[in-house]
Every structure is written in structure tokens, then in C-alpha cells.
Design an enzyme around this catalytic site. Structure first.
Site, short mmCIF file in Angstrom:
data_model
loop_
_atom_site.label_atom_id
_atom_site.label_comp_id
_atom_site.label_asym_id
_atom_site.label_seq_id
_atom_site.Cartn_x
_atom_site.Cartn_y
_atom_site.Cartn_z
N CYS A 111 1.83 -16.98 13.61
CA CYS A 111 2.98 -16.20 14.11
C CYS A 111 3.50 -16.90 15.45
CB CYS A 111 2.69 -14.75 14.05
SG CYS A 111 1.82 -14.38 12.58
N HIS A 247 8.33 -11.13 17.56
CA HIS A 247 7.82 -11.70 16.27
C HIS A 247 7.67 -10.17 15.38
CE1 HIS A 247 5.32 -12.46 12.71
NE2 HIS A 247 4.27 -11.81 13.30
N ASN A 277 7.08 -9.58 7.27
CA ASN A 277 6.61 -10.45 8.51
C ASN A 277 6.75 -12.01 7.99
OD1 ASN A 277 4.89 -11.88 10.07
ND2 ASN A 277 3.36 -10.39 10.05
O1 UT7 Z 1 1.76 -11.15 12.45
C1 UT7 Z 1 0.62 -10.29 12.62
C2 UT7 Z 1 0.13 -9.80 11.45
N1 UT7 Z 1 -0.57 -8.56 11.38
C3 UT7 Z 1 -0.14 -7.20 11.92
O2 UT7 Z 1 0.88 -7.09 12.54
C4 UT7 Z 1 -0.72 -6.23 11.56
C5 UT7 Z 1 -0.95 -5.18 12.15
N2 UT7 Z 1 -1.52 -4.00 11.62
C6 UT7 Z 1 -0.82 -3.23 10.85
O3 UT7 Z 1 0.39 -2.94 11.10
C7 UT7 Z 1 -1.45 -2.09 10.29
O4 UT7 Z 1 -2.91 -2.08 10.44
C8 UT7 Z 1 -1.23 -2.03 8.78
C9 UT7 Z 1 0.21 -1.55 8.39
C10 UT7 Z 1 -1.42 -3.19 8.02
C11 UT7 Z 1 -2.07 -0.87 7.81
O5 UT7 Z 1 -1.92 0.42 8.34
P1 UT7 Z 1 -3.20 1.10 8.72
O6 UT7 Z 1 -2.77 2.40 9.08
O7 UT7 Z 1 -4.13 0.53 9.62
O8 UT7 Z 1 -3.93 1.33 7.32
P2 UT7 Z 1 -5.32 1.16 6.59
O9 UT7 Z 1 -5.53 -0.33 6.60
O10 UT7 Z 1 -6.39 1.76 7.54
O11 UT7 Z 1 -5.16 1.56 5.23
C12 UT7 Z 1 -5.02 3.26 4.98
C13 UT7 Z 1 -5.08 3.39 3.84
C14 UT7 Z 1 -6.14 3.11 2.97
O12 UT7 Z 1 -6.52 4.07 2.24
P3 UT7 Z 1 -7.86 5.09 2.26
O13 UT7 Z 1 -9.20 3.99 2.48
O14 UT7 Z 1 -7.52 5.85 3.51
O15 UT7 Z 1 -7.93 5.97 1.02
C15 UT7 Z 1 -5.67 1.76 2.17
O16 UT7 Z 1 -6.40 1.67 1.07
O17 UT7 Z 1 -3.94 2.91 3.09
C16 UT7 Z 1 -4.21 2.38 1.92
N3 UT7 Z 1 -3.34 1.21 1.79
C17 UT7 Z 1 -2.27 1.16 1.00
N4 UT7 Z 1 -1.77 2.37 0.31
C18 UT7 Z 1 -0.83 2.02 -0.31
C19 UT7 Z 1 -3.53 -0.07 2.23
N5 UT7 Z 1 -2.32 -0.81 1.80
C20 UT7 Z 1 -1.91 0.06 1.04
C21 UT7 Z 1 -0.38 0.10 0.39
N6 UT7 Z 1 0.10 0.93 -0.40
N7 UT7 Z 1 0.45 -1.29 0.31
#
Ligand code: UT7
Length: 320
Positions: A111, A247, A277
Site C-alpha cells: 500500500c 491511503h 482499499n
Molecule cells: O492497507 C492496509 C490494510 N489493512 C487495514 O487497514 C486493516 C485495518 N483493520 C481494520 O480495518 C479492522 O480490523 C477490520 C475492519 C479489518 C476488522 O474490524 P474489527 O473490529 O477488527 O473486527 P474483527 O476482525 O475483530 O471481527 C469482529 C467480528 C468477528 O465475529 P465474532 O468473532 O466477534 O463473532 C468476525 O467474524 O466480525 C466478524 N466479521 C464479519 N462480520 C460480518 C469479520 N468480517 C465480517 C464481515 N461481515 N465482512
């Protein structure tokens, strides 16, 4: 001798995929994606590829700059999703646009790819090796996503952005770039397996995996830090900056950076709601949108910043 941006261009695939479209093929929802990321839709390739989008964006940038392809001495493409291992995307672009005098190669800084490509061209220009360069950030991320992993595939999109840069008496006023390979596996995509006669392994396809929270923490601390560093280098403050073109990974990261810098969110243009992204392509696509809306005047100062896989980061302060 400085390096000035004299033209920009972009290319997005035709096909729009909304959050609701995704919720029909996987267990997700517009509410989850919008509220956690700010993304509402993304463009995914159907017939386009990394080279074809790069070529279109390059031709737009060449038109905007008012130059001819023969004037270009150097082409650098920031990408981690070229169509071939070789030739590079940059060589494909060189052939397609007829930039017969240009050296061409790709860089992979994920990125941060556009920032590193721009800074590499800046070094060539400062060294007197070239005068005019075409810089592209281009990705077909949809091909390296695991479409069964809702935690990653909903975040990314495809596209390309380009800029023509040229030696001038103003332009890049400061730059910072860095890497921390010890955290590299928090955002990773393994290449193909080795099947030489000495190696026994199953043929598998590898896709992108991410520790979202680790990448999030890295971004919200490193990006404000490197923006402060680059402004200090140029003897400027955040008040001197018209736009911070970051970004486009997640709206929450951008809001947090704005808060930490104590700068109004109005100074942070956004395109992630429409495109998601797009790794190395995010910054040049947004730069082109801001430029084509006529929001930049000669003398304006902008900061561009990329961060992500590697882990890598970088920022430039540029006088327009
Ligand atoms: O270029 C750089 C690229 N990367 C980034 O910028 C990533 C930076 N990180 C983030 O933006 C966030 O960490 C995310 C948006 C990727 C994820 O958000 P989070 O608040 O960290 O969510 P999580 O991964 O902890 O997941 C929370 C819950 C989980 O369920 P449980 O275990 O709490 O029941 C996931 O299984 O959300 C669930 N989940 C979803 N639910 C619906 C994960 N993806 C999805 C989805 N739809 N697409």
C-alpha cells in the site's frame, strides 16, 4: 532540483459491487462493512487487468500533463498484483503507450507502493538521470483475495492511478519512508509453491491473510508520526497543508489520524466509500480526483501518505 507533479490520471473497472451484492454471496451485511470501514462499494475487474488499467490511467495523466509518450524517461509501477512475473507491468505500459525512451520497472511496497515509486523517480530526477517520469499505482487485488474469508475480501478493490512528474524548481519538499519486516506476516500473501524436482508439495493457491487489529494499531500510530516528520523536514506545520491524501484503507484510520494531528477531517478527501482499499492505487486515484475537481492551485501544499503490507509506510509533502 525538485520533482513536480504535472499531470494525473486514473482508471477504475466498470463493474460496481455493493455491500448488498456481497451480502447475497457471503455472510456479511452493509451495516457491518459500512460501520467498521466506511466502504459502501468497490470496483472489481471482469475484463480489465493490472496492465490495461495502468495504460488507461497513464494515457489520462499524459493528456493532463500535455506531454508526449516519447518525453518520458522512466516508468515505475507500484504493484503487488502484476499480470506477469515478467515482463513487469511497467514494461507492458511502456510498449502500449509507445514510451520508446523510457526505462521501466515495478516496485512492490504494497500500500506504500505509489509513494516508494514516486520517491524512486525523485531520486533519478535529482541525480540528473532523467527529467520526466510516469508513476503508477495499480492493483487487481480481487485475484489474491480468499472469497470465502469475509474478514478480508470485503475490504479490497481493483483500480489504477497515475502521475507524470518532472524536474522543476518546486514540487516534493520532503519525504519519509520506512519498513518493519518483523510485523510482515500481519498482512501477507504467499507466492506460488516451488515444484522443482527436489521439493514435494501440494499445489495450492495462496490468498491474502490479515491481522486487522494489528494493522489498524500500526497505521494509527505510524501515519501521524511520519506526517509530523515530513512536515518538520519541510519546515511546515499541519496548518500549511491544504489536503492530506492518505491511503484509503478504513475511514476509522483516517478519522483517528486527523484527530491525532489535530486537523479537521475536511482536509482529508475520501474515496474509499466508492472504491474500497486498492493498495498502491489508492493514493494516485484520490490525487487524480482532487486534481480533476480543480481543488489544487499552484503553490498549494499537500501531504500524501501510504501504509500497509511489509509493513511499510511513507509520506511526501508536495508543493503543487
Ligand atoms: O492497507 C492496509 C490494510 N489493512 C487495514 O487497514 C486493516 C485495518 N483493520 C481494520 O480495518 C479492522 O480490523 C477490520 C475492519 C479489518 C476488522 O474490524 P474489527 O473490529 O477488527 O473486527 P474483527 O476482525 O475483530 O471481527 C469482529 C467480528 C468477528 O465475529 P465474532 O468473532 O466477534 O463473532 C468476525 O467474524 O466480525 C466478524 N466479521 C464479519 N462480520 C460480518 C469479520 N468480517 C465480517 C464481515 N461481515 N465482512
Amino acid at each position: 532540483m525538485r520533482t513536480r507533479v504535472i499531470g494525473t490520471g486514473r482508471c477504475l473497472p466498470e463493474t460496481v459491487v455493493t455491500n448488498d451484492d456481497l451480502s447475497k454471496i457471503m455472510d456479511t451485511s452493509d451495516e457491518w462493512i459500512s460501520s467498521r470501514t466506511g466502504i459502501k462499494e468497490r470496483r472489481l475487474v471482469k475484463t480489465e487487468n493490472t496492465a490495461s488499467m495502468s495504460v488507461y490511467a497513464a494515457q489520462e495523466a499524459i493528456k493532463d500533463a500535455g506531454i508526449q509518450p516519447e518525453d518520458i524517461d522512466l516508468i515505475i509501477v507500484g504493484t503487488l498484483t502484476g499480470d506477469y512475473v515478467t515482463p513487469s507491468t511497467a514494461c507492458e505500459v511502456q510498449a502500449a503507450i509507445g514510451a520508446v525512451h523510457a526505462m521501466a520497472f515495478d516496485v512492490n511496497a504494497a500500500c506504500t507502493g505509489f509513494i516508494v515509486a514516486l520517491n524512486t523517480a525523485h531520486m533519478y530526477i535529482q541525480a540528473g538521470i532523467c527529467r520526466t517520469a510516469l508513476i503508477i499505482g495499480a492493483e487487481t487485488l480481487s485475484k489474491i483475495m480468499d472469497w470465502d474469508d469475509r474478514g478480508t475480501c470485503v475490504l479490497f478493490g481493483d483500480g489504477a492511478g497515475a502521475a507524470i512528474v518532472q524536474s522543476a524548481d518546486t514540487g516534493i519538499l520532503g519525504l519519509v519512508q520506512g519498513a518493519d519486516g518483523t510485523k510482515g506476516m500481519s498482512l501477507a500473501c504467499q507466492d506460488r509453491d516451488n515444484h522443482n524436482p527436489l521439493v514435494q508439495s501440494d499445489r495450492q493457491l495462496h490468498y491474502t491473510s490479515m491481522n486487522g487489529q494489528e494493522v489498524y494499531k500500526f497505521a494509527v500510530t505510524k501515519v501521524p508520526e511520519c506526517i509530523h516528520q515530513v512536515l518538520d523536514q519541510a519546515n511546515l506545520t499541519t496548518e500549511d497543508v491544504k489536503y492530506f491524501i492518505l491511503h484509503q484503507a478504513n475511514i476509522r484510520i483516517i478519522q483517528s489520524v486527523a484527530k491525532r494531528l489535530k486537523v479537521s477531517e475536511d482536509k482529508f478527501p475520501i474515496s474509499l466509500d466508492h472504491y474500497g482499499n486498492i493498495s498502491a492505487a489508492s493514493v494516485p486515484i484520490l490525487l487524480d480526483e482532487v486534481n480533476k475537481k480543480g481543488l489544487l492551485q499552484r503553490g498549494d501544499k499537500i501531504v500524501i501518505s501510504g501504509f500497509g503490507g511489509g509493513l511499510t509506510w511513507g509520506a511526501d509533502v508536495i508543493e503543487w
